[in-house]
Design a protein around this motif. Sequence first.
Motif, PDB file in Angstrom:
ATOM      1  N   ALA A   1       2.513 -15.907  10.842  1.00 52.13           N
ATOM      2  CA  ALA A   1       2.846 -14.474  10.799  1.00 52.13           C
ATOM      3  C   ALA A   1       2.521 -13.885   9.429  1.00 52.13           C
ATOM      4  O   ALA A   1       2.016 -12.765   9.320  1.00 52.13           O
ATOM      5  N   ALA A   2       2.788 -14.658   8.377  1.00 50.86           N
ATOM      6  CA  ALA A   2       2.554 -14.164   7.018  1.00 50.86           C
ATOM      7  C   ALA A   2       1.061 -13.883   6.790  1.00 50.86           C
ATOM      8  O   ALA A   2       0.705 -12.939   6.074  1.00 50.86           O
ATOM      9  N   ASP A   3       0.183 -14.693   7.423  1.00 49.90           N
ATOM     10  CA  ASP A   3      -1.266 -14.466   7.288  1.00 49.90           C
ATOM     11  C   ASP A   3      -1.709 -13.248   8.094  1.00 49.90           C
ATOM     12  O   ASP A   3      -2.576 -12.489   7.646  1.00 49.90           O
ATOM     13  N   VAL A   4      -1.135 -13.085   9.282  1.00 48.85           N
ATOM     14  CA  VAL A   4      -1.509 -11.938  10.111  1.00 48.85           C
ATOM     15  C   VAL A   4      -1.095 -10.651   9.410  1.00 48.85           C
ATOM     16  O   VAL A   4      -1.870  -9.691   9.336  1.00 48.85           O
ATOM     17  N   ILE A   5       0.103 -10.640   8.865  1.00 50.32           N
ATOM     18  CA  ILE A   5       0.612  -9.425   8.219  1.00 50.32           C
ATOM     19  C   ILE A   5      -0.030  -9.238   6.838  1.00 50.32           C
ATOM     20  O   ILE A   5      -0.359  -8.125   6.437  1.00 50.32           O
ATOM     21  N   ALA A   6      -0.205 -10.366   6.125  1.00 50.56           N
ATOM     22  CA  ALA A   6      -0.906 -10.360   4.829  1.00 50.56           C
ATOM     23  C   ALA A   6      -0.399  -9.269   3.886  1.00 50.56           C
ATOM     24  O   ALA A   6      -1.187  -8.529   3.288  1.00 50.56           O
ATOM     25  N   ASP A   7       0.895  -9.168   3.772  1.00 46.90           N
ATOM     26  CA  ASP A   7       1.480  -8.137   2.910  1.00 46.90           C
ATOM     27  C   ASP A   7       2.832  -8.640   2.375  1.00 46.90           C
ATOM     28  O   ASP A   7       3.893  -8.247   2.859  1.00 46.90           O
ATOM     29  N   PRO A   8       2.762  -9.514   1.361  1.00 45.35           N
ATOM     30  CA  PRO A   8       4.004 -10.119   0.838  1.00 45.35           C
ATOM     31  C   PRO A   8       4.980  -9.070   0.327  1.00 45.35           C
ATOM     32  O   PRO A   8       6.187  -9.256   0.406  1.00 45.35           O
ATOM     33  N   GLU A   9       4.432  -7.948  -0.156  1.00 43.14           N
ATOM     34  CA  GLU A   9       5.323  -6.901  -0.648  1.00 43.14           C
ATOM     35  C   GLU A   9       6.156  -6.312   0.497  1.00 43.14           C
ATOM     36  O   GLU A   9       7.347  -6.038   0.342  1.00 43.14           O
ATOM     37  N   TRP A  10       5.508  -6.126   1.658  1.00 38.35           N
ATOM     38  CA  TRP A  10       6.252  -5.623   2.830  1.00 38.35           C
ATOM     39  C   TRP A  10       7.369  -6.607   3.196  1.00 38.35           C
ATOM     40  O   TRP A  10       8.491  -6.196   3.484  1.00 38.35           O
ATOM     41  N   VAL A  11       7.068  -7.900   3.153  1.00 34.01           N
ATOM     42  CA  VAL A  11       8.077  -8.900   3.499  1.00 34.01           C
ATOM     43  C   VAL A  11       9.261  -8.777   2.557  1.00 34.01           C
ATOM     44  O   VAL A  11      10.426  -8.712   2.988  1.00 34.01           O
ATOM     45  N   ARG A  12       8.977  -8.705   1.264  1.00 35.47           N
ATOM     46  CA  ARG A  12      10.028  -8.668   0.242  1.00 35.47           C
ATOM     47  C   ARG A  12      10.793  -7.347   0.224  1.00 35.47           C
ATOM     48  O   ARG A  12      12.008  -7.329   0.177  1.00 35.47           O
ATOM     49  N   GLU A  13      10.039  -6.257   0.242  1.00 32.38           N
ATOM     50  CA  GLU A  13      10.650  -4.950  -0.029  1.00 32.38           C
ATOM     51  C   GLU A  13      11.094  -4.216   1.232  1.00 32.38           C
ATOM     52  O   GLU A  13      11.878  -3.288   1.148  1.00 32.38           O
ATOM     53  N   SER A  14      10.547  -4.610   2.363  1.00 35.93           N
ATOM     54  CA  SER A  14      10.897  -3.881   3.585  1.00 35.93           C
ATOM     55  C   SER A  14      11.538  -4.800   4.627  1.00 35.93           C
ATOM     56  O   SER A  14      12.678  -4.579   5.046  1.00 35.93           O
ATOM     57  N   PHE A  15      10.808  -5.845   5.029  1.00 37.60           N
ATOM     58  CA  PHE A  15      11.294  -6.712   6.118  1.00 37.60           C
ATOM     59  C   PHE A  15      12.678  -7.290   5.810  1.00 37.60           C
ATOM     60  O   PHE A  15      13.631  -7.121   6.596  1.00 37.60           O
ATOM     61  N   ILE A  16      12.805  -7.964   4.687  1.00 33.64           N
ATOM     62  CA  ILE A  16      14.073  -8.664   4.395  1.00 33.64           C
ATOM     63  C   ILE A  16      15.241  -7.675   4.298  1.00 33.64           C
ATOM     64  O   ILE A  16      16.245  -7.828   5.015  1.00 33.64           O
ATOM     65  N   PRO A  17      15.132  -6.614   3.474  1.00 29.13           N
ATOM     66  CA  PRO A  17      16.278  -5.683   3.419  1.00 29.13           C
ATOM     67  C   PRO A  17      16.543  -4.953   4.734  1.00 29.13           C
ATOM     68  O   PRO A  17      17.696  -4.684   5.059  1.00 29.13           O
ATOM     69  N   THR A  18      15.495  -4.651   5.492  1.00 24.03           N
ATOM     70  CA  THR A  18      15.724  -3.953   6.770  1.00 24.03           C
ATOM     71  C   THR A  18      16.562  -4.818   7.711  1.00 24.03           C
ATOM     72  O   THR A  18      17.504  -4.340   8.350  1.00 24.03           O
TER      73      THR A  18
END
Length: 331
Positions: free
Chosen positions: A205-222
């Motif tokens: 999934a991390a490769d498909v999304i390819a946006d570590p910032e989204w994971v850190r700043e959006s996905f996790i807090p959401t």
Amino acid sequence: ATAPVTVTVTGAAGQIAYGLLFRIASGAMLGPRTPVRLRLLEIPAAVGAVEGVAMELDDGAFPLLESIDISDDPWIGFDGTSIAVLVGARPRSAGMERSDLLAANGPIFTDQGSAINANAADDVKVLVVGNPANTNAFIAMSNAPDVPAARFTALTRLDHNRAIAQVAARADVPAASISRMTVWGNHSATQYPDIGHALIGERAAADVIADPEWVRESFIPTVQQRGSAIIAARGASSAASAASAAIDHIHDWVRGTPSGDWVSMAVPSRGHYGVPEGLISSFPVTCADGEYTVVPGLDIDEFSRARIDLSVAELAAERDAVIELGFAKRG
Ligand code: NAI
């Protein structure tokens, strides 16, 4: 058809139970061939309201629903039960600190753990939904020395499902194409939703999304804040989605997880992934033949390690607080 299963639901007049009971009765939890005997447990003031819910359950004419018993006494409510879903809890009221919440819930889960120990069926499985869920489960487990500790679990499947929903939306794929999602730690804002092992189809999934910032700043807090966002939007806490997650948790525990996939459940640690033994913390698990197994051997990078440790430290502090208050013993 198979033999009927006795299922106890506490907090049976509440909002989550209103979403849960009808799906249990319909067979969504234990499958379309398993008759159910429901035991509904409430506090005395809510018994009248539960009688109304029971009338509506009758009116569903569910072919699998064999009986409904109502009680305000845990010693009766858990008699012979094989599946105990502990939804009822003291909610946090204005001005209440987390320590007050632990103190208010301690006696409830002490009593219910003792009653399960004395009266439940030998094969009892326990799911705690009522918050603080992990620590309430810890208290119940501590007061049920004759029941294998592994049978006490808490709900983090809602967090797991929320994490899948966020990834599905971001990658614009159906939820069903996402597997191996993981939520670690406490069912609280410190939980760590981890897409590091998740797949979309066959790909990371991390490769498909390819946006570590989204994971850190959006996905996790959401995912961490989703409960508050629902309250803000709906004016009431998540209920139907929590009920649905509770159905998923028991369904998969009893009937097994699909091959190649896993789910998140908060279960007593046996030292897995550095989580101190006995803490009821969320892990990735597979289920087969009515037993769950923590998925072994996943790589935990530094980023993940720090987040797991933070949530586990919160669980350890809650455990210490309830031991201090006399609701559980160390070890
Ligand atoms: P609610 O307030 O609508 O219903 C709770 C019910 O529990 C009430 O009818 C109350 O009378 C009953 N109750 C209280 N003490 C009891 C006892 N000792 N024995 C039996 N029944 C008792 O609350 P709702 O919305 O149904 O939520 C229930 C719990 O689930 C709350 O603690 C909430 O924070 C928690 N929750 C947990 C989630 C999770 O993912 N783990 C998600 C959403 C909510």
